[in-house]
Design a protein around this motif. Sequence first.
Motif, PDB file in Angstrom:
ATOM      1  N   HIS A 158       0.828  -1.202   0.000  1.00 11.52           N
ATOM      2  CA  HIS A 158       0.000   0.000   0.000  1.00 11.52           C
ATOM      3  C   HIS A 158       0.867   1.258   0.000  1.00 11.52           C
ATOM      4  O   HIS A 158       1.951   1.283   0.577  1.00 11.52           O
ATOM      5  N   GLY A 159       0.374   2.287  -0.663  1.00 13.81           N
ATOM      6  CA  GLY A 159       1.063   3.573  -0.690  1.00 13.81           C
ATOM      7  C   GLY A 159       1.861   3.815  -1.947  1.00 13.81           C
ATOM      8  O   GLY A 159       2.289   4.937  -2.217  1.00 13.81           O
ATOM      9  N   THR A 160       2.094   2.767  -2.739  1.00 16.23           N
ATOM     10  CA  THR A 160       2.842   2.914  -3.991  1.00 16.23           C
ATOM     11  C   THR A 160       2.193   2.071  -5.075  1.00 16.23           C
ATOM     12  O   THR A 160       1.671   0.990  -4.811  1.00 16.23           O
ATOM     13  N   ASP A 161       2.229   2.581  -6.300  1.00 20.71           N
ATOM     14  CA  ASP A 161       1.663   1.847  -7.432  1.00 20.71           C
ATOM     15  C   ASP A 161       2.703   0.964  -8.122  1.00 20.71           C
ATOM     16  O   ASP A 161       2.378   0.239  -9.066  1.00 20.71           O
ATOM     17  N   TYR A 162       3.939   1.050  -7.658  1.00 21.59           N
ATOM     18  CA  TYR A 162       5.019   0.252  -8.255  1.00 21.59           C
ATOM     19  C   TYR A 162       5.995  -0.140  -7.158  1.00 21.59           C
ATOM     20  O   TYR A 162       6.320   0.659  -6.276  1.00 21.59           O
ATOM     21  N   VAL A 335      17.899   7.486  -4.998  1.00 20.82           N
ATOM     22  CA  VAL A 335      18.070   8.946  -4.944  1.00 20.82           C
ATOM     23  C   VAL A 335      17.089   9.573  -3.946  1.00 20.82           C
ATOM     24  O   VAL A 335      17.458  10.439  -3.138  1.00 20.82           O
ATOM     25  N   ILE A 336      15.844   9.133  -3.979  1.00 24.46           N
ATOM     26  CA  ILE A 336      14.837   9.671  -3.068  1.00 24.46           C
ATOM     27  C   ILE A 336      15.201   9.339  -1.624  1.00 24.46           C
ATOM     28  O   ILE A 336      15.082  10.184  -0.723  1.00 24.46           O
ATOM     29  N   SER A 337      15.658   8.108  -1.373  1.00 23.17           N
ATOM     30  CA  SER A 337      16.043   7.710  -0.015  1.00 23.17           C
ATOM     31  C   SER A 337      17.186   8.570   0.507  1.00 23.17           C
ATOM     32  O   SER A 337      17.170   9.013   1.663  1.00 23.17           O
ATOM     33  N   ALA A 338      18.181   8.802  -0.342  1.00 27.79           N
ATOM     34  CA  ALA A 338      19.317   9.632   0.066  1.00 27.79           C
ATOM     35  C   ALA A 338      18.862  11.063   0.354  1.00 27.79           C
ATOM     36  O   ALA A 338      19.356  11.703   1.302  1.00 27.79           O
ATOM     37  N   THR A 350       9.796   5.476  -0.086  1.00 30.47           N
ATOM     38  CA  THR A 350       9.856   5.887  -1.488  1.00 30.47           C
ATOM     39  C   THR A 350       8.682   5.248  -2.224  1.00 30.47           C
ATOM     40  O   THR A 350       8.208   4.175  -1.847  1.00 30.47           O
ATOM     41  N   ALA A 351       8.220   5.912  -3.275  1.00 29.55           N
ATOM     42  CA  ALA A 351       7.024   5.402  -3.957  1.00 29.55           C
ATOM     43  C   ALA A 351       6.955   5.914  -5.386  1.00 29.55           C
ATOM     44  O   ALA A 351       7.585   6.919  -5.739  1.00 29.55           O
ATOM     45  N   PHE A 352       6.186   5.195  -6.176  1.00 32.23           N
ATOM     46  CA  PHE A 352       5.765   5.679  -7.487  1.00 32.23           C
ATOM     47  C   PHE A 352       4.247   5.732  -7.442  1.00 32.23           C
ATOM     48  O   PHE A 352       3.582   4.701  -7.280  1.00 32.23           O
ATOM     49  N   VAL A 353       3.703   6.930  -7.554  1.00 33.13           N
ATOM     50  CA  VAL A 353       2.253   7.136  -7.497  1.00 33.13           C
ATOM     51  C   VAL A 353       1.811   7.714  -8.828  1.00 33.13           C
ATOM     52  O   VAL A 353       2.434   8.653  -9.345  1.00 33.13           O
ATOM     53  N   GLU A 355      -0.343   9.717  -9.943  1.00 31.00           N
ATOM     54  CA  GLU A 355      -0.579  11.161 -10.085  1.00 31.00           C
ATOM     55  C   GLU A 355       0.674  11.997  -9.823  1.00 31.00           C
ATOM     56  O   GLU A 355       0.758  13.149 -10.212  1.00 31.00           O
ATOM     57  N   LYS A 356       1.692  11.401  -9.147  1.00 31.73           N
ATOM     58  CA  LYS A 356       2.861  12.173  -8.728  1.00 31.73           C
ATOM     59  C   LYS A 356       4.179  11.648  -9.283  1.00 31.73           C
ATOM     60  O   LYS A 356       5.227  12.265  -9.080  1.00 31.73           O
ATOM     61  N   MET A 357       4.173  10.530  -9.941  1.00 29.60           N
ATOM     62  CA  MET A 357       5.389   9.874 -10.420  1.00 29.60           C
ATOM     63  C   MET A 357       6.262   9.483  -9.228  1.00 29.60           C
ATOM     64  O   MET A 357       5.769   8.965  -8.251  1.00 29.60           O
ATOM     65  N   TRP A 358       7.578   9.757  -9.289  1.00 29.06           N
ATOM     66  CA  TRP A 358       8.494   9.352  -8.229  1.00 29.06           C
ATOM     67  C   TRP A 358       8.352  10.297  -7.043  1.00 29.06           C
ATOM     68  O   TRP A 358       8.523  11.496  -7.176  1.00 29.06           O
ATOM     69  N   THR A 359       8.088   9.724  -5.873  1.00 29.74           N
ATOM     70  CA  THR A 359       7.804  10.566  -4.714  1.00 29.74           C
ATOM     71  C   THR A 359       8.088   9.783  -3.433  1.00 29.74           C
ATOM     72  O   THR A 359       8.730   8.729  -3.463  1.00 29.74           O
ATOM     73  N   ASP A 360       7.641  10.303  -2.297  1.00 34.41           N
ATOM     74  CA  ASP A 360       7.711   9.564  -1.034  1.00 34.41           C
ATOM     75  C   ASP A 360       6.400   9.749  -0.292  1.00 34.41           C
ATOM     76  O   ASP A 360       5.699  10.755  -0.477  1.00 34.41           O
ATOM     77  N   VAL A 361       6.064   8.754   0.530  1.00 32.68           N
ATOM     78  CA  VAL A 361       4.796   8.769   1.267  1.00 32.68           C
ATOM     79  C   VAL A 361       5.064   8.364   2.714  1.00 32.68           C
ATOM     80  O   VAL A 361       6.149   7.886   3.061  1.00 32.68           O
ATOM     81  N   ASP A 362       4.052   8.558   3.560  1.00 35.45           N
ATOM     82  CA  ASP A 362       4.145   8.143   4.949  1.00 35.45           C
ATOM     83  C   ASP A 362       4.323   6.625   5.005  1.00 35.45           C
ATOM     84  O   ASP A 362       3.546   5.874   4.410  1.00 35.45           O
TER      85      ASP A 362
END
Length: 397
Positions: A158-162, A335-338, A350-353, A355-362
């Motif tokens: 949950h929280g990521t589409d990929y 890269v996002i983690s760093a 880290t996530a791929f959503v 609507e937002k592409m590469w991002t981060d979520v709770d």
Amino acid sequence: MTKRVAILTGGGDVPGLNMCLKSLVYRVIDLGYEPIGVRKGWEGLINYNPHDPSTYSESFIELTKNMVRPIDRTPGSFLHSSRLEPRHTPQDAVPEFLRVVGSETQDLTRHIQQVIELMGYQTVIVIGDDDTLHYAAYLSLQGVPVIAIPKTIHNNIHGTDYTLGFSTGLARGVAFIHELRALAASREQIVVVETFAAKSGYSTLLIAYMAGADRTLIPEVPYDPERLAGLVLQDKRQTPANYAVVIACDGSQPQPAMMEKYAALLPSRAQAGSSPVVYTSEEGGGRRLMGSGMMAAQLLSHITGEEVFMQPLTYLLRTGPPDGQDLLGAFNFAVISARLLAEGRFGRMTAFVKEKMWTDVDLQAALEGVKTVDVDAWYDPERYEPKLALIWSAENA
């Protein structure tokens, strides 16, 4: 004082995992941190005894750019991995210095927290599947600074589409099915292909859809083997080469009444190796059973009177070089983690959503349950087929 960061991997191996680890180590070092690899997931933290220096090298490895430079060329996990859940550690997995006599399982969370604090880790970066990230989210709630990277061929977090590894697993599944299709056609047989052992049939449905399989069995919908047999025979007769392909997610099961009716055909699970197993309708034919694929093969052979062969793909889907999508995913997640580390933003994933592409979520989003198939929208339970709405671009079609 050196800024130390722990990195660990947990759960099953996926293509792209070592690429992600390599990219992460490079970025962390460039930001002035010292990356420390934790061996065998949570087990590395559990097995470290602060009063026994000899356990350090068994639990940790100091990562450098030169050390990780070639690891992206090999599958598996350079740090090794495990599926251990520290809150329910079996007695035989508890190191002697922590063991409580008489307990079947132990919660070793407090020990893990103490090790992280003692080692001076500013954060723990966890590359893991749903179970691994569930525990990472729990640790975060206990005040441990955690950053998470989702990786699983099931794409069920949950929280990521990929999730890392999903794309390659998908492509390898389709390729293997096409190879087995050719074999089934030349022998005019029914082939049952068993995919992942999973609670969700989502990734299996996608593989089946893109491979053009005839019928697909998923854990969310118990099947009627007699109805399935009728459909498969129809598929076989309508195909010019006289064959049919059935995909079975390991976790799919016949309907309870049918399980009872055919109980004599379904012995308990037993190891049958990883080679294709042929079942014939003759008495005394294959009686071995391993997972949902063999169960379906046994039932289909008995009901149709046809020869059926079965091939499990579970481990093969976890190997091989990552495809372009998973290479991009590995690098972007690193890269996002760093960046999260540099900004001091913990408790994030880290996530791929879409609507937002590469991002981060709770990170707590990972605790929202198990992502399963939307049966009404994505699956025809009468015909055992995926629907077009399974594909993102067709959701509103």
